[in-house]
Design a protein around this motif. Structure first.
Motif, PDB file in Angstrom:
ATOM      1  N   VAL A  58      51.494  51.193  36.278  1.00  0.00           N
ATOM      2  CA  VAL A  58      51.202  49.890  35.691  1.00  0.00           C
ATOM      3  C   VAL A  58      50.708  48.954  36.775  1.00  0.00           C
ATOM      4  O   VAL A  58      51.276  48.884  37.856  1.00  0.00           O
ATOM      5  N   ASP A  59      49.631  48.236  36.486  1.00  0.00           N
ATOM      6  CA  ASP A  59      49.072  47.282  37.428  1.00  0.00           C
ATOM      7  C   ASP A  59      49.714  45.925  37.153  1.00  0.00           C
ATOM      8  O   ASP A  59      49.320  45.216  36.239  1.00  0.00           O
ATOM      9  N   TYR A  60      50.737  45.588  37.935  1.00  0.00           N
ATOM     10  CA  TYR A  60      51.410  44.318  37.741  1.00  0.00           C
ATOM     11  C   TYR A  60      50.489  43.183  38.168  1.00  0.00           C
ATOM     12  O   TYR A  60      49.710  43.304  39.098  1.00  0.00           O
ATOM     13  N   VAL A  61      50.589  42.084  37.488  1.00  0.00           N
ATOM     14  CA  VAL A  61      49.726  40.947  37.740  1.00  0.00           C
ATOM     15  C   VAL A  61      50.227  40.207  38.967  1.00  0.00           C
ATOM     16  O   VAL A  61      51.389  39.823  39.044  1.00  0.00           O
ATOM     17  N   ASN A  62      49.342  40.032  39.913  1.00  0.00           N
ATOM     18  CA  ASN A  62      49.646  39.254  41.098  1.00  0.00           C
ATOM     19  C   ASN A  62      49.332  37.794  40.773  1.00  0.00           C
ATOM     20  O   ASN A  62      48.200  37.475  40.416  1.00  0.00           O
ATOM     21  N   MET A  66      45.723  36.201  39.872  1.00  0.00           N
ATOM     22  CA  MET A  66      45.518  35.632  38.544  1.00  0.00           C
ATOM     23  C   MET A  66      45.012  34.182  38.647  1.00  0.00           C
ATOM     24  O   MET A  66      44.118  33.782  37.903  1.00  0.00           O
ATOM     25  N   GLU A  67      45.570  33.426  39.571  1.00  0.00           N
ATOM     26  CA  GLU A  67      45.136  32.037  39.772  1.00  0.00           C
ATOM     27  C   GLU A  67      43.688  31.989  40.248  1.00  0.00           C
ATOM     28  O   GLU A  67      42.895  31.163  39.794  1.00  0.00           O
ATOM     29  N   GLU A  72      37.868  31.093  38.931  1.00  0.00           N
ATOM     30  CA  GLU A  72      36.505  31.608  38.786  1.00  0.00           C
ATOM     31  C   GLU A  72      36.025  31.500  37.348  1.00  0.00           C
ATOM     32  O   GLU A  72      34.870  31.148  37.082  1.00  0.00           O
ATOM     33  N   LEU A  73      36.913  31.791  36.388  1.00  0.00           N
ATOM     34  CA  LEU A  73      36.540  31.695  34.980  1.00  0.00           C
ATOM     35  C   LEU A  73      36.263  30.259  34.564  1.00  0.00           C
ATOM     36  O   LEU A  73      35.342  29.998  33.784  1.00  0.00           O
TER      37      LEU A  73
END
Length: 101
Positions: A58-62, A66-67, A72-73
Protein backbone atom coordinates in the motif's frame (compact mmCIF):
# COMPACT_ATOMS: atom_id res chain seq x y z
CA UNK A 1 -20.05 -17.32 25.65
CA UNK A 2 -21.45 -17.06 22.15
CA UNK A 3 -18.95 -17.03 19.32
CA UNK A 4 -19.37 -14.19 16.82
CA UNK A 5 -18.67 -14.35 13.12
CA UNK A 6 -17.65 -10.97 11.74
CA UNK A 7 -17.75 -10.01 8.09
CA UNK A 8 -14.58 -9.11 6.22
CA UNK A 9 -15.93 -5.59 5.70
CA UNK A 10 -16.29 -5.09 9.45
CA UNK A 11 -12.83 -6.54 10.07
CA UNK A 12 -11.33 -4.22 7.45
CA UNK A 13 -13.04 -1.20 8.99
CA UNK A 14 -11.73 -2.07 12.46
CA UNK A 15 -8.22 -2.85 11.23
CA UNK A 16 -7.96 0.35 9.19
CA UNK A 17 -9.13 2.39 12.14
CA UNK A 18 -6.61 0.63 14.39
CA UNK A 19 -3.79 1.32 11.92
CA UNK A 20 -4.82 4.98 11.51
CA UNK A 21 -5.03 5.67 15.24
CA UNK A 22 -2.08 3.47 16.12
CA UNK A 23 -3.92 2.33 19.25
CA UNK A 24 -5.37 -1.15 18.86
CA UNK A 25 -6.51 -1.39 22.49
CA UNK A 26 -8.58 1.80 22.17
CA UNK A 27 -10.25 0.54 19.01
CA UNK A 28 -10.92 -2.81 20.70
CA UNK A 29 -12.67 -1.06 23.60
CA UNK A 30 -14.66 1.09 21.18
CA UNK A 31 -16.07 -1.95 19.38
CA UNK A 32 -16.21 -4.08 22.55
CA UNK A 33 -13.75 -6.61 21.13
CA UNK A 34 -10.70 -8.30 22.57
CA UNK A 35 -7.47 -6.44 21.86
CA UNK A 36 -5.89 -9.79 20.96
CA UNK A 37 -8.55 -10.18 18.27
CA UNK A 38 -7.61 -6.76 16.82
CA UNK A 39 -3.93 -7.73 16.85
CA UNK A 40 -4.75 -11.00 15.05
CA UNK A 41 -6.91 -9.24 12.44
CA UNK A 42 -4.17 -6.67 11.88
CA UNK A 43 -1.61 -9.40 11.36
CA UNK A 44 -3.94 -11.20 8.92
CA UNK A 45 -4.55 -7.92 7.08
CA UNK A 46 -0.82 -7.30 6.75
CA UNK A 47 -0.46 -10.78 5.26
CA UNK A 48 -3.26 -10.07 2.78
CA UNK A 49 -5.86 -12.54 4.09
CA UNK A 50 -8.79 -10.16 3.62
CA UNK A 51 -8.45 -10.04 -0.16
CA UNK A 52 -6.65 -6.72 0.04
CA UNK A 53 -3.10 -5.88 -0.89
CA UNK A 54 -0.65 -6.29 1.93
CA UNK A 55 0.36 -3.28 3.99
CA UNK A 56 3.83 -3.35 2.44
CA UNK A 57 2.29 -2.87 -1.01
CA UNK A 58 0.00 0.00 0.00
CA UNK A 59 1.29 3.44 -0.94
CA UNK A 60 0.63 5.49 2.18
CA UNK A 61 0.01 9.16 1.57
CA UNK A 62 2.86 11.40 2.58
CA UNK A 63 1.35 14.64 3.98
CA UNK A 64 4.13 16.78 2.49
CA UNK A 65 3.73 15.15 -0.92
CA UNK A 66 -0.01 15.60 -0.70
CA UNK A 67 0.36 19.29 0.20
CA UNK A 68 2.74 19.83 -2.71
CA UNK A 69 0.37 18.09 -5.11
CA UNK A 70 -2.52 20.16 -3.76
CA UNK A 71 -0.56 23.37 -4.41
CA UNK A 72 0.24 22.28 -7.96
CA UNK A 73 -3.41 21.46 -8.63
CA UNK A 74 -4.52 24.85 -7.33
CA UNK A 75 -2.01 26.52 -9.64
CA UNK A 76 -3.27 24.51 -12.63
CA UNK A 77 -6.86 25.38 -11.76
CA UNK A 78 -5.99 29.06 -11.62
CA UNK A 79 -4.27 28.88 -14.99
CA UNK A 80 -7.31 27.15 -16.52
CA UNK A 81 -9.63 29.84 -15.10
CA UNK A 82 -7.48 32.56 -16.69
CA UNK A 83 -7.41 30.67 -19.98
CA UNK A 84 -11.21 30.35 -19.98
CA UNK A 85 -11.63 34.05 -19.22
CA UNK A 86 -9.30 35.00 -22.10
CA UNK A 87 -11.09 32.70 -24.53
CA UNK A 88 -14.49 34.09 -23.51
CA UNK A 89 -13.18 37.62 -24.05
CA UNK A 90 -11.90 36.71 -27.52
CA UNK A 91 -15.21 35.11 -28.47
CA UNK A 92 -17.12 38.21 -27.40
CA UNK A 93 -14.68 40.45 -29.25
CA UNK A 94 -15.17 38.53 -32.51
CA UNK A 95 -18.91 38.13 -31.96
CA UNK A 96 -20.26 41.43 -30.56
CA UNK A 97 -23.82 40.17 -30.62
CA UNK A 98 -22.86 37.93 -27.69
CA UNK A 99 -22.14 41.02 -25.55
CA UNK A 100 -25.85 41.70 -25.18
CA UNK A 101 -26.32 38.47 -23.24
Amino acid sequence: MKRHVYSNDFKLQVVKEALETGNKALVARRYELSKNLIYRWTKEYEQGHFGQTSVDQVDYVNPQKMEQENTELKKLLGEKDIEIAVLRHLIKKKNPHLLKK
